[in-house]
Design a protein around this motif. Structure first.
Motif, PDB file in Angstrom:
ATOM      1  N   VAL A   9       5.362   3.383  -2.339  1.00  0.00           N
ATOM      2  CA  VAL A   9       5.345   4.686  -3.009  1.00  0.00           C
ATOM      3  C   VAL A   9       6.798   5.045  -3.316  1.00  0.00           C
ATOM      4  O   VAL A   9       7.643   5.076  -2.421  1.00  0.00           O
ATOM      5  CB  VAL A   9       4.696   5.759  -2.131  1.00  0.00           C
ATOM      6  N   THR A  10       7.086   5.298  -4.578  1.00  0.00           N
ATOM      7  CA  THR A  10       8.452   5.563  -5.013  1.00  0.00           C
ATOM      8  C   THR A  10       8.583   6.992  -5.534  1.00  0.00           C
ATOM      9  O   THR A  10       7.614   7.751  -5.545  1.00  0.00           O
ATOM     10  CB  THR A  10       8.851   4.583  -6.132  1.00  0.00           C
ATOM     11  N   ALA A  11       9.763   7.324  -5.999  1.00  0.00           N
ATOM     12  CA  ALA A  11      10.011   8.663  -6.536  1.00  0.00           C
ATOM     13  C   ALA A  11       9.308   8.885  -7.863  1.00  0.00           C
ATOM     14  O   ALA A  11       9.189  10.028  -8.327  1.00  0.00           O
ATOM     15  CB  ALA A  11      11.514   8.887  -6.698  1.00  0.00           C
ATOM     16  N   THR A  12       8.820   7.812  -8.486  1.00  0.00           N
ATOM     17  CA  THR A  12       8.175   7.946  -9.799  1.00  0.00           C
ATOM     18  C   THR A  12       6.757   7.385  -9.846  1.00  0.00           C
ATOM     19  O   THR A  12       6.141   7.356 -10.913  1.00  0.00           O
ATOM     20  CB  THR A  12       9.028   7.237 -10.875  1.00  0.00           C
ATOM     21  N   GLY A  13       6.232   6.918  -8.724  1.00  0.00           N
ATOM     22  CA  GLY A  13       4.887   6.367  -8.744  1.00  0.00           C
ATOM     23  C   GLY A  13       4.647   5.429  -7.572  1.00  0.00           C
ATOM     24  O   GLY A  13       5.145   5.653  -6.462  1.00  0.00           O
ATOM     25  N   MET A  14       3.916   4.348  -7.807  1.00  0.00           N
ATOM     26  CA  MET A  14       3.602   3.368  -6.770  1.00  0.00           C
ATOM     27  C   MET A  14       3.464   1.996  -7.408  1.00  0.00           C
ATOM     28  O   MET A  14       3.001   1.873  -8.532  1.00  0.00           O
ATOM     29  CB  MET A  14       2.287   3.739  -6.070  1.00  0.00           C
ATOM     30  N   TYR A  15       3.900   0.965  -6.679  1.00  0.00           N
ATOM     31  CA  TYR A  15       3.627  -0.396  -7.125  1.00  0.00           C
ATOM     32  C   TYR A  15       3.275  -1.254  -5.915  1.00  0.00           C
ATOM     33  O   TYR A  15       3.664  -0.962  -4.785  1.00  0.00           O
ATOM     34  CB  TYR A  15       4.808  -0.997  -7.897  1.00  0.00           C
ATOM     35  N   ARG A  29       9.700  -1.192 -14.403  1.00  0.00           N
ATOM     36  CA  ARG A  29      11.094  -0.909 -14.078  1.00  0.00           C
ATOM     37  C   ARG A  29      11.284   0.550 -13.670  1.00  0.00           C
ATOM     38  O   ARG A  29      11.990   0.859 -12.710  1.00  0.00           O
ATOM     39  CB  ARG A  29      11.986  -1.251 -15.277  1.00  0.00           C
ATOM     40  N   ARG A  30      10.635   1.449 -14.396  1.00  0.00           N
ATOM     41  CA  ARG A  30      10.791   2.871 -14.086  1.00  0.00           C
ATOM     42  C   ARG A  30      10.155   3.217 -12.749  1.00  0.00           C
ATOM     43  O   ARG A  30      10.737   3.933 -11.934  1.00  0.00           O
ATOM     44  CB  ARG A  30      10.182   3.715 -15.207  1.00  0.00           C
ATOM     45  N   VAL A  31       8.964   2.704 -12.486  1.00  0.00           N
ATOM     46  CA  VAL A  31       8.272   3.036 -11.241  1.00  0.00           C
ATOM     47  C   VAL A  31       8.942   2.381 -10.035  1.00  0.00           C
ATOM     48  O   VAL A  31       9.053   2.991  -8.962  1.00  0.00           O
ATOM     49  CB  VAL A  31       6.781   2.635 -11.335  1.00  0.00           C
ATOM     50  N   SER A  32       9.395   1.137 -10.191  1.00  0.00           N
ATOM     51  CA  SER A  32       9.997   0.425  -9.060  1.00  0.00           C
ATOM     52  C   SER A  32      11.482   0.722  -8.902  1.00  0.00           C
ATOM     53  O   SER A  32      12.077   0.364  -7.884  1.00  0.00           O
ATOM     54  CB  SER A  32       9.810  -1.085  -9.230  1.00  0.00           C
ATOM     55  N   ASN A  33      12.089   1.342  -9.922  1.00  0.00           N
ATOM     56  CA  ASN A  33      13.534   1.620  -9.917  1.00  0.00           C
ATOM     57  C   ASN A  33      14.343   0.342  -9.733  1.00  0.00           C
ATOM     58  O   ASN A  33      15.315   0.281  -8.980  1.00  0.00           O
ATOM     59  CB  ASN A  33      13.893   2.637  -8.827  1.00  0.00           C
ATOM     60  N   THR A  34      13.919  -0.717 -10.454  1.00  0.00           N
ATOM     61  CA  THR A  34      14.621  -1.990 -10.468  1.00  0.00           C
ATOM     62  C   THR A  34      14.765  -2.442 -11.922  1.00  0.00           C
ATOM     63  O   THR A  34      14.183  -1.846 -12.826  1.00  0.00           O
ATOM     64  CB  THR A  34      13.857  -3.081  -9.690  1.00  0.00           C
ATOM     65  N   ASP A  35      15.505  -3.495 -12.133  1.00  0.00           N
ATOM     66  CA  ASP A  35      15.607  -4.083 -13.468  1.00  0.00           C
ATOM     67  C   ASP A  35      14.848  -5.408 -13.534  1.00  0.00           C
ATOM     68  O   ASP A  35      15.254  -6.346 -14.223  1.00  0.00           O
ATOM     69  CB  ASP A  35      17.074  -4.277 -13.877  1.00  0.00           C
ATOM     70  N   VAL A  36      13.740  -5.489 -12.822  1.00  0.00           N
ATOM     71  CA  VAL A  36      12.922  -6.692 -12.775  1.00  0.00           C
ATOM     72  C   VAL A  36      12.518  -7.106 -14.190  1.00  0.00           C
ATOM     73  O   VAL A  36      12.285  -6.256 -15.067  1.00  0.00           O
ATOM     74  CB  VAL A  36      11.670  -6.464 -11.897  1.00  0.00           C
ATOM     75  N   THR A  37      12.429  -8.411 -14.411  1.00  0.00           N
ATOM     76  CA  THR A  37      12.123  -8.929 -15.744  1.00  0.00           C
ATOM     77  C   THR A  37      10.783  -9.676 -15.726  1.00  0.00           C
ATOM     78  O   THR A  37      10.590 -10.607 -14.935  1.00  0.00           O
ATOM     79  CB  THR A  37      13.226  -9.889 -16.224  1.00  0.00           C
ATOM     80  N   ILE A  38       9.874  -9.256 -16.593  1.00  0.00           N
ATOM     81  CA  ILE A  38       8.599  -9.949 -16.766  1.00  0.00           C
ATOM     82  C   ILE A  38       8.783 -11.006 -17.847  1.00  0.00           C
ATOM     83  O   ILE A  38       9.128 -10.684 -18.989  1.00  0.00           O
ATOM     84  CB  ILE A  38       7.481  -8.962 -17.156  1.00  0.00           C
ATOM     85  N   SER A  39       8.556 -12.247 -17.499  1.00  0.00           N
ATOM     86  CA  SER A  39       8.767 -13.328 -18.463  1.00  0.00           C
ATOM     87  C   SER A  39       7.487 -13.720 -19.196  1.00  0.00           C
ATOM     88  O   SER A  39       7.544 -14.316 -20.270  1.00  0.00           O
ATOM     89  CB  SER A  39       9.356 -14.557 -17.755  1.00  0.00           C
ATOM     90  N   ALA A  40       6.328 -13.396 -18.613  1.00  0.00           N
ATOM     91  CA  ALA A  40       5.047 -13.705 -19.272  1.00  0.00           C
ATOM     92  C   ALA A  40       3.980 -12.756 -18.767  1.00  0.00           C
ATOM     93  O   ALA A  40       3.931 -12.439 -17.570  1.00  0.00           O
ATOM     94  CB  ALA A  40       4.640 -15.154 -19.019  1.00  0.00           C
ATOM     95  N   LEU A  41       3.120 -12.304 -19.676  1.00  0.00           N
ATOM     96  CA  LEU A  41       1.988 -11.445 -19.325  1.00  0.00           C
ATOM     97  C   LEU A  41       0.702 -12.226 -19.558  1.00  0.00           C
ATOM     98  O   LEU A  41       0.387 -12.609 -20.684  1.00  0.00           O
ATOM     99  CB  LEU A  41       2.006 -10.171 -20.189  1.00  0.00           C
ATOM    100  N   LYS A  82       1.651  11.576  -5.225  1.00  0.00           N
ATOM    101  CA  LYS A  82       2.351  12.104  -6.402  1.00  0.00           C
ATOM    102  C   LYS A  82       3.862  12.093  -6.170  1.00  0.00           C
ATOM    103  O   LYS A  82       4.325  12.303  -5.043  1.00  0.00           O
ATOM    104  CB  LYS A  82       1.867  13.517  -6.716  1.00  0.00           C
ATOM    105  N   PRO A  83       4.631  11.857  -7.220  1.00  0.00           N
ATOM    106  CA  PRO A  83       6.088  11.796  -7.079  1.00  0.00           C
ATOM    107  C   PRO A  83       6.732  13.175  -7.094  1.00  0.00           C
ATOM    108  O   PRO A  83       7.430  13.564  -8.035  1.00  0.00           O
ATOM    109  CB  PRO A  83       6.501  10.954  -8.303  1.00  0.00           C
ATOM    110  N   ASP A  84       6.468  13.974  -6.050  1.00  0.00           N
ATOM    111  CA  ASP A  84       7.122  15.276  -5.941  1.00  0.00           C
ATOM    112  C   ASP A  84       7.360  15.583  -4.461  1.00  0.00           C
ATOM    113  O   ASP A  84       6.768  14.965  -3.582  1.00  0.00           O
ATOM    114  CB  ASP A  84       6.291  16.377  -6.616  1.00  0.00           C
ATOM    115  N   PRO A  85       8.239  16.547  -4.154  1.00  0.00           N
ATOM    116  CA  PRO A  85       8.595  16.826  -2.754  1.00  0.00           C
ATOM    117  C   PRO A  85       7.419  17.243  -1.885  1.00  0.00           C
ATOM    118  O   PRO A  85       7.361  16.913  -0.705  1.00  0.00           O
ATOM    119  CB  PRO A  85       9.624  17.955  -2.878  1.00  0.00           C
ATOM    120  N   HIS A  86       6.458  17.993  -2.448  1.00  0.00           N
ATOM    121  CA  HIS A  86       5.319  18.448  -1.664  1.00  0.00           C
ATOM    122  C   HIS A  86       4.475  17.260  -1.211  1.00  0.00           C
ATOM    123  O   HIS A  86       4.046  17.195  -0.049  1.00  0.00           O
ATOM    124  CB  HIS A  86       4.472  19.413  -2.495  1.00  0.00           C
TER     125      HIS A  86
END
Length: 514
Positions: free
Chosen positions: A230-236, A271-283, A375-379
């Protein structure tokens, strides 16, 4: 109902007892229950091919809870599941022993060593497991094999397009084909055509997030932490190499947009949810879902009934949806069959809704509660911290495990014994036979541990509705006799076998005399 259907000669040559719309696990299990009671059943399924990568591991993985496992065991189906024997935990780097993760609430894990099963006083050494792993394809394969053996016909590539019910029959249209039945059950998913045709309101709450289930290649997978985060912007969650789940709290906007899931979009979200610059090379594959929670206002309109996702939808957090739907099927099957055979006491079919609706509402709230603390909030983070502390205690882990695994499931039935309304324990007799092995025929049971001749006479008054089973149990749990419904629920129990006045009243509520 369209004017075309209303004005056209739609009388088919054969009148089925029941038509089920949808050949998923819920529709198939319901068909098994009905066919077991000698009802003629037709299943209509819109998909032409029952196989799909989304039904297979990893996308199709599902956790089965205690009520589902018991139901499959009682019908002789559990032994046909194989996946759980070789896949105990689908997560990479999973710990074993007391530290093994055996479930979660809102991504907060509880561990095997913290769950005190001794608090569940009605579970015996002979009880089935409280949870196990399977997949949609495996479950559908086992159930399809069973319904075929029972003589049920499945017509694939036939989506229900319209429905019309009269006083005694329901006419079902699929394209230019028409079928007629005494009862129609919609097991056709969250967008149920049957539910809409019946005019049943589907009320609830709107989503907080878009969920992504993906199979990808990553150039740098080590940048993502293992497990659920669980991150500041979501979950992965990355449970296996390349199998990534994401929750993006966008109010469900992307899922509702019907836009294609591109590699670029998915990488941006991850990238936004994990707060990393991870690169997806294939979907390779991806699908979306939300936490939209809705429940049908009623599960019945005349001769049309609903079960499974047609009756309720919610976020798939904790794997409750499949189990909830299979519980619907187990509850509805014997009641609808008794109604068809004119062996149902007044109000029996109505009890399907009164018993299952509260269970569904509880699961929806359980799902909403998980979303609320993710949810990504303080509460939400504050609530998450409190729940995390609780779930790491012995009592807390035991409570959450009991809820997730369905151990606490109970119907509020009339009766004085504390076991009334619960699933019957898997009593083991002195000869080694277990009660669940005697329930394959789907009949009601009058269980007598004391060999009371009066109970045997009483059971005979109900003919094939109730069968009498007598024998000494290794651990009777302070039960001398019990009346068990075909779905395995204890309708009456006694610690002395002598409360016949209450037994007569309760038996008449669930079963007609011969």
């Amino acid at each position: 109902m369209t004017e075309t259907l209303k004005n056209k000669n739609t009388t088919p040559n054969f009148l089925h007892d029941v038509i089920i719309s949808g050949a998923g696990p819920v529709g198939l299990f319901l068909a098994c229950e009905l066919a077991l009671a000698k009802c003629s059943v037709l299943v209509l399924e819109k998909a032409t091919d029952p196989h799909s990568p989304l039904k297979q591991i990893p996308f199709g993985i599902r956790g089965l809870s205690a009520p589902t496992i018991e139901a499959l065991y009682r019908r002789g189906l559990l032994k046909e599941l194989e996946l759980h024997k070789r896949l105990k935990n689908p997560h990479q780097n999973a710990k074993q022993g007391a530290q093994r993760q055996v479930g979660h609430f809102a991504g907060i894990p509880f561990q095997e060593g913290d769950v005190d099963t001794s608090q569940w006083m009605y579970r015996l050494p002979s009880s089935t497991e409280t949870s196990l792993i399977s997949e949609i394809q495996e479950i559908e394969t086992v159930l399809t094999r069973r319904v075929t053996a029972l003589g049920v016909e499945i017509k694939r590539g036939l989506a229900v397009t319209d429905v019309h019910q009269t006083g005694n029959t329901v006419t079902v249209q699929s394209g230019d084909q028409f079928f007629q039945c005494k009862w129609l059950v919609g097991c056709d998913g969250s967008r149920s055509v049957v539910r809409k045709a019946a005019g049943i309101e589907f009320a609830g709450t709107e989503p907080e997030f878009t969920g992504y289930t993906t199979l990808v290649d990553m150039a740098d997978p080590e940048k993502l932490r293992p497990g659920r985060n669980v991150t500041a912007t979501g979950m992965y969650l990355q449970s296996q190499p390349g199998y990534v789940l994401i929750q993006d709290f966008d109010g469900g906007a992307f899922h509702s947009s019907d836009m294609p899931i591109t590699l670029e979009h998915l990488q941006q979200v991850l990238r936004r949810v994990s707060n990393t610059d991870v690169t997806i090379s294939a979907l390779h594959m991806a699908t979306t879902w939300t936490d939209r929670s809705r429940q049908a206002k009623t599960y019945r309109n005349g001769r049309i009934l609903l079960a499974g996702d047609a009756a309720h939808i919610h976020a798939p957090l904790g794997g409750q949806g499949l189990n909830l739907g299979l519980g619907d099927a187990m509850n509805l099957g014997w009641k609808l069959a008794a109604t068809l055979r004119e062996k149902a006491p007044e109000g029996l079919l109505d009890s399907y809704y009164t018993e299952r609706y509260p269970i569904g509402a509880q699961v929806l709230d359980w799902s909403r509660a998980q979303v609320a603390i993710m949810k990504p909030d303080p509460h939400a983070r504050a609530l998450n911290a409190v729940v995390r502390d609780l779930i790491q205690t012995r009592d807390g882990a035991t409570y959450f495990a009991g809820r997730v695994w369905g151990v606490f499931t109970r119907y509020p039935l009339e009766g004085n014994h504390p076991l009334t309304g619960y699933s019957v324990p898997n009593f083991e007799f002195e000869d080694g036979t277990c009660l669940g092995e005697l329930m394959h025929d789907g009949q009601g049971i009058l269980l007598d541990f004391d060999g009371n001749a009066s109970l045997k006479t009483f059971a005979s008054e109900y003919g094939d509705r109730v069968k009498y089973i007598s024998g000494r149990a290794k651990d009777p749990l302070d039960v001398s006799a019990a009346l068990i419904r075909p779905d395995g629920i204890i309708a009456w129990a006694s610690d002395n076998g002598a409360d016949f006045s209450q037994l007569q009243k309760i038996a008449a509520h669930w079963f007609n005399r011969r």
